[in-house]
Design a protein around this motif. Structure first.
Motif, mmCIF file in Angstrom:
data_model
loop_
_atom_site.group_PDB
_atom_site.id
_atom_site.type_symbol
_atom_site.label_atom_id
_atom_site.label_comp_id
_atom_site.label_asym_id
_atom_site.label_seq_id
_atom_site.Cartn_x
_atom_site.Cartn_y
_atom_site.Cartn_z
ATOM 1 N N LYS A 55 34.213 22.641 36.996
ATOM 2 C CA LYS A 55 32.810 23.057 36.838
ATOM 3 C C LYS A 55 32.305 23.902 37.997
ATOM 4 C CE LYS A 55 32.753 20.252 33.263
ATOM 5 N NZ LYS A 55 33.935 19.406 33.474
ATOM 6 N N TYR A 56 33.070 23.977 39.090
ATOM 7 C CA TYR A 56 32.610 24.671 40.294
ATOM 8 C C TYR A 56 33.535 25.797 40.736
ATOM 9 C CZ TYR A 56 30.136 20.189 40.484
ATOM 10 O OH TYR A 56 29.395 19.073 40.178
ATOM 11 N N GLY A 60 35.522 25.069 44.508
ATOM 12 C CA GLY A 60 34.791 23.818 44.340
ATOM 13 C C GLY A 60 35.702 22.659 44.004
ATOM 14 N N TYR A 101 30.059 16.079 43.565
ATOM 15 C CA TYR A 101 30.042 17.282 44.414
ATOM 16 C C TYR A 101 28.619 17.808 44.560
ATOM 17 C CZ TYR A 101 31.141 22.183 45.650
ATOM 18 O OH TYR A 101 31.209 23.418 46.241
ATOM 19 N N ASP A 102 27.825 17.646 43.514
ATOM 20 C CA ASP A 102 26.410 18.016 43.535
ATOM 21 C C ASP A 102 25.672 17.123 42.544
ATOM 22 O OD1 ASP A 102 26.899 19.001 40.984
ATOM 23 O OD2 ASP A 102 26.286 21.058 41.420
ATOM 24 N N ARG A 132 31.375 16.556 49.871
ATOM 25 C CA ARG A 132 32.247 17.727 49.745
ATOM 26 C C ARG A 132 33.271 17.726 50.870
ATOM 27 N NH1 ARG A 132 27.854 22.511 48.119
ATOM 28 N NH2 ARG A 132 26.990 21.368 46.328
ATOM 29 N N GLY A 297 26.192 30.735 42.963
ATOM 30 C CA GLY A 297 26.246 30.003 41.703
ATOM 31 C C GLY A 297 26.542 30.824 40.469
#
Length: 456
Positions: A55-56, A60, A101-102, A132, A297
Protein backbone atom coordinates in the motif's frame (compact mmCIF):
# COMPACT_ATOMS: atom_id res chain seq x y z
CA UNK A 1 27.42 -7.53 36.08
CA UNK A 2 23.94 -6.15 35.42
CA UNK A 3 23.12 -5.22 31.85
CA UNK A 4 23.08 -1.48 31.22
CA UNK A 5 19.48 -0.52 30.37
CA UNK A 6 18.78 1.08 26.98
CA UNK A 7 16.01 1.56 24.42
CA UNK A 8 16.03 0.89 20.66
CA UNK A 9 17.27 3.64 18.34
CA UNK A 10 14.49 5.88 17.08
CA UNK A 11 12.41 5.49 20.26
CA UNK A 12 12.25 7.74 23.31
CA UNK A 13 11.34 7.93 26.96
CA UNK A 14 9.34 11.02 27.94
CA UNK A 15 9.71 12.70 31.33
CA UNK A 16 6.71 14.32 33.07
CA UNK A 17 7.41 17.77 31.59
CA UNK A 18 7.67 16.36 28.06
CA UNK A 19 4.46 14.37 28.46
CA UNK A 20 2.67 17.49 29.71
CA UNK A 21 3.86 19.48 26.68
CA UNK A 22 2.88 16.71 24.27
CA UNK A 23 -0.53 16.46 25.89
CA UNK A 24 -0.92 20.23 25.52
CA UNK A 25 -0.42 19.93 21.74
CA UNK A 26 -2.67 16.86 21.48
CA UNK A 27 -5.44 18.53 23.47
CA UNK A 28 -5.37 21.63 21.24
CA UNK A 29 -5.51 19.48 18.08
CA UNK A 30 -8.23 17.23 19.53
CA UNK A 31 -10.34 20.22 20.60
CA UNK A 32 -10.24 21.69 17.08
CA UNK A 33 -10.91 18.30 15.45
CA UNK A 34 -14.12 18.05 17.45
CA UNK A 35 -15.11 21.66 16.80
CA UNK A 36 -14.88 20.90 13.07
CA UNK A 37 -17.18 17.89 13.51
CA UNK A 38 -14.71 14.99 13.49
CA UNK A 39 -15.40 11.87 15.58
CA UNK A 40 -12.70 9.77 17.28
CA UNK A 41 -11.86 6.16 16.42
CA UNK A 42 -8.98 3.86 17.34
CA UNK A 43 -7.51 0.86 15.52
CA UNK A 44 -5.09 -1.89 16.71
CA UNK A 45 -1.37 -1.09 16.79
CA UNK A 46 -0.77 -4.09 14.50
CA UNK A 47 -2.66 -5.35 11.47
CA UNK A 48 -2.56 -8.38 9.22
CA UNK A 49 0.52 -8.03 7.03
CA UNK A 50 -1.63 -8.27 3.91
CA UNK A 51 -3.56 -5.19 5.07
CA UNK A 52 -0.41 -3.06 5.01
CA UNK A 53 1.96 -4.58 2.46
CA UNK A 54 1.82 -3.18 -1.06
CA UNK A 55 0.00 0.00 0.00
CA UNK A 56 3.01 2.32 0.36
CA UNK A 57 5.22 1.37 -2.58
CA UNK A 58 8.45 -0.62 -2.44
CA UNK A 59 10.18 1.77 -0.06
CA UNK A 60 7.22 1.80 2.33
CA UNK A 61 7.10 -2.00 2.37
CA UNK A 62 10.76 -2.08 3.44
CA UNK A 63 10.01 0.27 6.34
CA UNK A 64 7.17 -1.80 7.80
CA UNK A 65 8.04 -3.56 11.08
CA UNK A 66 7.08 -7.23 10.76
CA UNK A 67 6.01 -9.26 13.80
CA UNK A 68 7.24 -12.85 14.08
CA UNK A 69 4.51 -15.47 14.52
CA UNK A 70 4.09 -16.92 18.00
CA UNK A 71 5.56 -20.28 18.92
CA UNK A 72 8.01 -22.30 16.85
CA UNK A 73 7.52 -20.31 13.66
CA UNK A 74 10.54 -21.85 11.89
CA UNK A 75 9.14 -25.38 12.23
CA UNK A 76 6.55 -24.54 9.56
CA UNK A 77 9.21 -23.59 7.02
CA UNK A 78 10.40 -26.22 4.56
CA UNK A 79 14.16 -26.83 4.49
CA UNK A 80 14.45 -25.91 0.82
CA UNK A 81 12.81 -22.52 1.54
CA UNK A 82 15.23 -21.88 4.42
CA UNK A 83 18.21 -22.77 2.27
CA UNK A 84 17.16 -20.25 -0.42
CA UNK A 85 17.39 -17.39 2.10
CA UNK A 86 14.85 -15.48 0.01
CA UNK A 87 13.24 -12.83 2.20
CA UNK A 88 10.21 -12.38 -0.08
CA UNK A 89 9.33 -16.09 0.26
CA UNK A 90 10.29 -16.60 3.92
CA UNK A 91 8.73 -13.49 5.49
CA UNK A 92 5.04 -14.31 4.71
CA UNK A 93 5.53 -17.76 6.25
CA UNK A 94 7.04 -16.62 9.58
CA UNK A 95 5.27 -13.26 9.92
CA UNK A 96 1.53 -12.77 9.46
CA UNK A 97 1.20 -9.44 11.32
CA UNK A 98 2.94 -6.06 11.22
CA UNK A 99 2.98 -2.80 13.18
CA UNK A 100 0.95 -0.11 11.45
CA UNK A 101 2.99 2.21 9.20
CA UNK A 102 0.43 5.03 9.26
CA UNK A 103 -3.19 5.63 10.26
CA UNK A 104 -4.58 6.08 6.73
CA UNK A 105 -4.55 2.48 5.47
CA UNK A 106 -5.94 1.09 8.77
CA UNK A 107 -8.65 3.74 8.49
CA UNK A 108 -9.50 2.54 4.97
CA UNK A 109 -9.72 -1.00 6.34
CA UNK A 110 -11.94 0.24 9.18
CA UNK A 111 -14.34 1.98 6.77
CA UNK A 112 -14.73 -1.11 4.61
CA UNK A 113 -15.12 -3.45 7.58
CA UNK A 114 -17.69 -1.22 9.30
CA UNK A 115 -19.37 0.30 6.24
CA UNK A 116 -22.86 -0.80 7.34
CA UNK A 117 -22.47 1.00 10.69
CA UNK A 118 -21.10 4.28 9.29
CA UNK A 119 -23.10 7.33 8.23
CA UNK A 120 -21.47 8.89 5.15
CA UNK A 121 -19.83 11.31 4.76
CA UNK A 122 -17.84 10.01 7.73
CA UNK A 123 -15.57 12.48 9.51
CA UNK A 124 -13.09 10.77 11.80
CA UNK A 125 -9.99 11.72 13.74
CA UNK A 126 -7.38 9.41 15.18
CA UNK A 127 -4.42 10.15 17.48
CA UNK A 128 -2.25 7.04 17.93
CA UNK A 129 1.36 5.88 17.52
CA UNK A 130 2.78 4.40 14.30
CA UNK A 131 6.05 2.63 13.57
CA UNK A 132 8.54 2.82 10.70
CA UNK A 133 11.89 1.04 10.32
CA UNK A 134 13.42 4.29 9.15
CA UNK A 135 16.87 5.77 9.73
CA UNK A 136 16.55 7.92 12.87
CA UNK A 137 17.52 11.60 12.58
CA UNK A 138 16.43 14.96 13.97
CA UNK A 139 12.64 15.12 13.87
CA UNK A 140 12.35 11.58 12.48
CA UNK A 141 11.74 8.61 14.75
CA UNK A 142 10.87 4.93 14.42
CA UNK A 143 7.98 5.27 16.86
CA UNK A 144 5.92 8.42 16.72
CA UNK A 145 2.37 9.70 16.99
CA UNK A 146 0.19 10.72 14.08
CA UNK A 147 -2.80 13.02 14.50
CA UNK A 148 -5.07 12.42 11.51
CA UNK A 149 -8.42 13.76 10.36
CA UNK A 150 -10.23 12.36 7.30
CA UNK A 151 -13.56 12.66 5.53
CA UNK A 152 -14.74 9.76 3.37
CA UNK A 153 -17.87 9.54 1.25
CA UNK A 154 -17.74 13.03 -0.26
CA UNK A 155 -15.91 14.45 -3.27
CA UNK A 156 -16.82 18.05 -2.39
CA UNK A 157 -13.93 20.52 -2.52
CA UNK A 158 -15.40 22.27 0.51
CA UNK A 159 -13.66 19.54 2.52
CA UNK A 160 -10.26 20.74 1.25
CA UNK A 161 -11.23 24.30 2.15
CA UNK A 162 -12.16 23.23 5.69
CA UNK A 163 -8.92 21.31 6.14
CA UNK A 164 -6.94 24.43 5.27
CA UNK A 165 -9.01 26.31 7.84
CA UNK A 166 -8.40 23.51 10.36
CA UNK A 167 -4.64 23.74 9.90
CA UNK A 168 -4.81 27.51 10.32
CA UNK A 169 -7.00 27.26 13.44
CA UNK A 170 -4.80 24.67 15.18
CA UNK A 171 -1.53 26.50 14.58
CA UNK A 172 -3.11 29.82 15.58
CA UNK A 173 -4.33 28.18 18.82
CA UNK A 174 -0.75 26.99 19.45
CA UNK A 175 0.48 30.58 18.91
CA UNK A 176 2.58 29.25 16.01
CA UNK A 177 2.35 32.05 13.46
CA UNK A 178 4.01 32.18 10.05
CA UNK A 179 3.13 28.62 9.02
CA UNK A 180 2.89 27.97 5.25
CA UNK A 181 0.27 25.55 3.93
CA UNK A 182 1.60 24.33 0.58
CA UNK A 183 -0.86 22.88 -1.92
CA UNK A 184 -0.60 21.12 -5.25
CA UNK A 185 -2.79 18.75 -7.26
CA UNK A 186 -2.00 15.29 -8.61
CA UNK A 187 -3.93 16.12 -11.80
CA UNK A 188 -1.60 19.05 -12.48
CA UNK A 189 1.47 16.81 -12.12
CA UNK A 190 -0.15 14.23 -14.41
CA UNK A 191 -0.98 16.99 -16.90
CA UNK A 192 2.61 18.26 -16.94
CA UNK A 193 3.93 14.74 -17.48
CA UNK A 194 1.42 14.32 -20.31
CA UNK A 195 2.43 17.59 -22.00
CA UNK A 196 6.15 16.70 -21.99
CA UNK A 197 5.50 13.18 -23.25
CA UNK A 198 6.40 11.44 -19.97
CA UNK A 199 2.99 10.24 -18.81
CA UNK A 200 4.38 6.74 -18.24
CA UNK A 201 7.23 8.21 -16.16
CA UNK A 202 5.13 10.26 -13.73
CA UNK A 203 6.89 9.04 -10.57
CA UNK A 204 10.40 9.51 -12.04
CA UNK A 205 9.41 12.98 -13.24
CA UNK A 206 7.95 14.10 -9.92
CA UNK A 207 10.80 12.63 -7.82
CA UNK A 208 13.25 14.71 -9.85
CA UNK A 209 11.06 17.82 -9.81
CA UNK A 210 10.71 17.59 -6.03
CA UNK A 211 14.47 18.13 -5.72
CA UNK A 212 14.42 21.50 -7.53
CA UNK A 213 15.03 23.60 -4.41
CA UNK A 214 17.72 21.20 -3.17
CA UNK A 215 19.93 20.46 -6.22
CA UNK A 216 18.92 23.19 -8.70
CA UNK A 217 17.53 23.27 -12.24
CA UNK A 218 20.53 21.77 -14.08
CA UNK A 219 20.80 18.71 -11.81
CA UNK A 220 17.04 18.13 -12.03
CA UNK A 221 17.24 18.15 -15.83
CA UNK A 222 20.16 15.70 -15.73
CA UNK A 223 18.18 13.32 -13.52
CA UNK A 224 15.15 13.52 -15.79
CA UNK A 225 17.27 12.72 -18.85
CA UNK A 226 18.80 9.76 -17.00
CA UNK A 227 15.27 8.47 -16.38
CA UNK A 228 14.44 8.54 -20.09
CA UNK A 229 12.61 11.87 -20.35
CA UNK A 230 13.41 13.47 -23.71
CA UNK A 231 15.33 16.72 -24.14
CA UNK A 232 12.41 18.08 -26.16
CA UNK A 233 10.05 17.30 -23.30
CA UNK A 234 12.34 18.98 -20.77
CA UNK A 235 12.41 22.12 -22.96
CA UNK A 236 8.63 22.32 -22.53
CA UNK A 237 9.22 22.34 -18.76
CA UNK A 238 11.15 25.60 -18.84
CA UNK A 239 8.21 27.79 -17.71
CA UNK A 240 7.88 25.51 -14.68
CA UNK A 241 11.47 26.12 -13.54
CA UNK A 242 10.91 29.88 -13.51
CA UNK A 243 7.39 29.74 -12.04
CA UNK A 244 7.00 32.49 -9.45
CA UNK A 245 4.56 35.12 -8.20
CA UNK A 246 1.45 34.81 -6.07
CA UNK A 247 -1.09 31.99 -6.20
CA UNK A 248 -3.22 33.50 -8.98
CA UNK A 249 -0.21 34.44 -11.13
CA UNK A 250 1.17 30.89 -10.99
CA UNK A 251 -2.26 29.46 -11.83
CA UNK A 252 -2.52 31.59 -14.97
CA UNK A 253 0.94 30.50 -16.15
CA UNK A 254 0.07 26.86 -15.52
CA UNK A 255 -3.13 27.27 -17.53
CA UNK A 256 -1.10 28.33 -20.56
CA UNK A 257 1.32 25.46 -20.09
CA UNK A 258 -1.43 22.84 -19.65
CA UNK A 259 -3.84 24.13 -22.30
CA UNK A 260 -3.82 20.76 -24.12
CA UNK A 261 -4.25 18.57 -21.01
CA UNK A 262 -7.80 17.85 -19.85
CA UNK A 263 -6.50 16.28 -16.63
CA UNK A 264 -4.19 19.21 -15.93
CA UNK A 265 -6.94 21.78 -16.47
CA UNK A 266 -9.20 19.86 -14.05
CA UNK A 267 -6.50 20.14 -11.41
CA UNK A 268 -6.16 23.88 -12.02
CA UNK A 269 -9.93 24.35 -11.73
CA UNK A 270 -9.91 22.56 -8.36
CA UNK A 271 -7.10 24.74 -7.03
CA UNK A 272 -8.83 27.88 -8.28
CA UNK A 273 -11.99 26.91 -6.37
CA UNK A 274 -10.03 26.31 -3.16
CA UNK A 275 -7.97 29.49 -3.50
CA UNK A 276 -11.03 31.67 -4.17
CA UNK A 277 -12.82 30.28 -1.12
CA UNK A 278 -9.82 30.80 1.17
CA UNK A 279 -9.39 34.38 -0.07
CA UNK A 280 -13.01 35.08 0.87
CA UNK A 281 -12.77 33.37 4.26
CA UNK A 282 -9.34 34.78 5.23
CA UNK A 283 -6.81 32.73 7.20
CA UNK A 284 -5.87 33.89 10.70
CA UNK A 285 -2.09 33.43 10.77
CA UNK A 286 -1.17 30.80 8.14
CA UNK A 287 -0.43 31.41 4.46
CA UNK A 288 -1.67 29.31 1.53
CA UNK A 289 0.94 28.80 -1.18
CA UNK A 290 0.97 26.91 -4.49
CA UNK A 291 3.95 24.57 -4.88
CA UNK A 292 3.99 22.61 -8.14
CA UNK A 293 7.00 20.57 -6.98
CA UNK A 294 4.98 19.08 -4.11
CA UNK A 295 4.50 15.41 -4.93
CA UNK A 296 4.11 13.53 -1.62
CA UNK A 297 1.86 10.46 -1.49
CA UNK A 298 1.51 9.97 -5.25
CA UNK A 299 0.87 6.28 -4.69
CA UNK A 300 -2.60 7.10 -3.42
CA UNK A 301 -3.35 10.84 -3.70
CA UNK A 302 -5.48 11.69 -6.72
CA UNK A 303 -6.36 15.36 -6.22
CA UNK A 304 -5.18 18.03 -3.80
CA UNK A 305 -1.86 17.45 -2.02
CA UNK A 306 -1.00 19.33 1.20
CA UNK A 307 2.23 19.93 3.06
CA UNK A 308 2.70 22.30 5.99
CA UNK A 309 6.01 24.08 6.51
CA UNK A 310 7.10 25.54 9.84
CA UNK A 311 7.98 29.24 10.09
CA UNK A 312 11.18 30.02 8.17
CA UNK A 313 12.94 30.98 11.39
CA UNK A 314 13.02 27.27 12.34
CA UNK A 315 14.98 24.66 10.41
CA UNK A 316 12.49 21.80 10.30
CA UNK A 317 10.87 19.52 7.73
CA UNK A 318 7.14 19.42 7.17
CA UNK A 319 4.94 19.56 10.29
CA UNK A 320 1.82 18.27 8.53
CA UNK A 321 0.49 16.99 5.24
CA UNK A 322 -2.29 15.17 3.46
CA UNK A 323 -4.38 15.04 0.34
CA UNK A 324 -7.37 13.73 -1.64
CA UNK A 325 -7.66 10.02 -2.43
CA UNK A 326 -10.53 9.02 -4.69
CA UNK A 327 -10.49 5.27 -4.17
CA UNK A 328 -8.35 4.31 -1.17
CA UNK A 329 -11.02 1.93 0.11
CA UNK A 330 -10.95 0.19 -3.28
CA UNK A 331 -7.87 -1.72 -2.12
CA UNK A 332 -10.22 -3.52 0.29
CA UNK A 333 -13.08 -4.02 -2.17
CA UNK A 334 -15.21 -0.91 -1.55
CA UNK A 335 -15.04 1.17 -4.71
CA UNK A 336 -16.02 4.75 -5.53
CA UNK A 337 -15.61 6.12 -2.00
CA UNK A 338 -13.76 9.41 -2.25
CA UNK A 339 -11.87 10.78 0.71
CA UNK A 340 -9.52 13.52 1.82
CA UNK A 341 -7.42 13.78 4.93
CA UNK A 342 -4.62 15.60 6.73
CA UNK A 343 -2.11 14.78 9.43
CA UNK A 344 -0.31 16.80 12.10
CA UNK A 345 3.31 15.89 12.89
CA UNK A 346 3.19 15.92 16.71
CA UNK A 347 6.90 15.37 17.31
CA UNK A 348 8.02 18.04 14.87
CA UNK A 349 5.42 20.51 16.14
CA UNK A 350 6.83 19.88 19.63
CA UNK A 351 10.37 20.68 18.45
CA UNK A 352 9.18 23.86 16.73
CA UNK A 353 7.28 25.11 19.79
CA UNK A 354 10.31 24.32 21.94
CA UNK A 355 12.68 26.16 19.59
CA UNK A 356 10.43 29.24 19.54
CA UNK A 357 9.66 29.08 23.30
CA UNK A 358 5.91 28.94 22.61
CA UNK A 359 4.83 26.49 25.30
CA UNK A 360 2.79 28.19 28.05
CA UNK A 361 4.91 28.59 31.17
CA UNK A 362 2.37 26.71 33.28
CA UNK A 363 1.84 23.77 30.92
CA UNK A 364 4.06 21.42 32.96
CA UNK A 365 2.79 22.50 36.38
CA UNK A 366 0.67 19.49 37.27
CA UNK A 367 0.43 20.21 41.02
CA UNK A 368 -0.73 23.66 42.13
CA UNK A 369 -0.21 23.28 45.87
CA UNK A 370 1.85 21.02 48.14
CA UNK A 371 0.85 20.52 51.81
CA UNK A 372 3.83 20.10 54.13
CA UNK A 373 3.75 16.98 56.33
CA UNK A 374 4.32 17.75 60.04
CA UNK A 375 3.16 14.37 61.33
CA UNK A 376 0.27 11.92 61.36
CA UNK A 377 -2.32 14.19 63.01
CA UNK A 378 -1.48 17.19 60.81
CA UNK A 379 -1.36 15.08 57.64
CA UNK A 380 -4.86 13.70 58.25
CA UNK A 381 -6.14 17.25 58.86
CA UNK A 382 -4.54 18.42 55.58
CA UNK A 383 -5.98 15.55 53.57
CA UNK A 384 -9.52 16.67 54.42
CA UNK A 385 -8.81 20.07 52.86
CA UNK A 386 -6.91 18.51 49.95
CA UNK A 387 -10.01 16.48 49.13
CA UNK A 388 -12.10 19.67 48.98
CA UNK A 389 -9.51 21.31 46.69
CA UNK A 390 -9.54 18.34 44.33
CA UNK A 391 -13.33 18.53 44.15
CA UNK A 392 -12.84 22.10 42.89
CA UNK A 393 -10.46 20.79 40.18
CA UNK A 394 -7.40 22.16 41.97
CA UNK A 395 -4.40 19.80 41.78
CA UNK A 396 -3.15 19.32 45.32
CA UNK A 397 -0.99 16.80 47.12
CA UNK A 398 0.45 16.00 50.54
CA UNK A 399 4.17 15.32 50.94
CA UNK A 400 4.05 11.63 51.95
CA UNK A 401 6.86 11.53 54.52
CA UNK A 402 7.33 13.33 57.81
CA UNK A 403 10.68 14.66 56.57
CA UNK A 404 12.69 17.76 57.41
CA UNK A 405 11.12 21.04 56.26
CA UNK A 406 14.08 21.84 53.96
CA UNK A 407 13.68 18.55 52.09
CA UNK A 408 9.95 19.13 51.55
CA UNK A 409 10.50 22.70 50.36
CA UNK A 410 13.24 21.57 47.96
CA UNK A 411 10.83 19.00 46.57
CA UNK A 412 8.28 21.77 45.85
CA UNK A 413 10.95 23.90 44.18
CA UNK A 414 12.21 21.09 41.97
CA UNK A 415 8.63 20.27 40.93
CA UNK A 416 7.91 23.98 40.22
CA UNK A 417 4.88 23.81 42.51
CA UNK A 418 3.70 27.43 42.87
CA UNK A 419 2.22 27.21 46.39
CA UNK A 420 3.05 25.43 49.65
CA UNK A 421 0.68 25.17 52.61
CA UNK A 422 1.88 24.69 56.19
CA UNK A 423 -0.50 23.39 58.86
CA UNK A 424 0.97 22.85 62.32
CA UNK A 425 -0.68 22.57 65.71
CA UNK A 426 -1.23 26.35 65.91
CA UNK A 427 -2.99 26.45 62.52
CA UNK A 428 -5.12 23.45 63.41
CA UNK A 429 -6.29 25.11 66.64
CA UNK A 430 -7.05 28.37 64.83
CA UNK A 431 -8.62 26.61 61.81
CA UNK A 432 -6.27 28.52 59.51
CA UNK A 433 -3.66 27.72 56.85
CA UNK A 434 -0.29 29.33 56.21
CA UNK A 435 0.14 29.59 52.45
CA UNK A 436 3.50 30.43 50.87
CA UNK A 437 3.94 31.72 47.32
CA UNK A 438 7.06 29.91 46.10
CA UNK A 439 7.83 32.52 43.45
CA UNK A 440 7.67 35.63 45.62
CA UNK A 441 8.52 34.01 48.95
CA UNK A 442 5.63 35.77 50.68
CA UNK A 443 3.31 33.93 53.03
CA UNK A 444 0.08 34.70 54.87
CA UNK A 445 -2.42 33.11 57.21
CA UNK A 446 -5.82 32.43 55.62
CA UNK A 447 -9.08 30.61 56.25
CA UNK A 448 -10.09 27.58 54.20
CA UNK A 449 -12.43 29.60 51.98
CA UNK A 450 -9.70 32.22 51.41
CA UNK A 451 -7.28 29.41 50.54
CA UNK A 452 -9.73 28.13 47.92
CA UNK A 453 -9.97 31.57 46.30
CA UNK A 454 -6.19 32.02 46.14
CA UNK A 455 -5.70 28.62 44.49
CA UNK A 456 -8.56 28.90 41.98
Amino acid sequence: MAQKPSIPKGTRDFNPEEVAKRNYIINVIKQQFERFGFQPIETPCFEHSETLMGKYGDEGDRLIFKILNSGEYLSKVENDVLSQKDESILTPIISEKALRYDLTVPFARYVVQHQNEIDFPFKRYQIQPVWRADRPQKGRFREFYQCDADVVGSDSLWQEVEFIQLYDTVFTSLQLEGVTIKINNRKILSGIAEVIGAHDKLIDFTVALDKLDKIGEDKVKEEMISKGISTKGIEKLQPLFSLSGDFDTQIQRLKAMLATSIDGLKGIAELEFISKAIQSLNLKTAKLELDVTLARGLNYYTGAIFEVAAPKSVSMGSIGGGGRYDDLTGIFGLNDISGVGISFGLDRIYLVLEALDLFPKTVANSTRVLFINFGEKEALHCLKTIEKLRQQNINAELYPDDAKMKKQMNYANKRNIPYVVLVGEAEMNAQTFTIKNMQTGTQESVTESELMKILQ
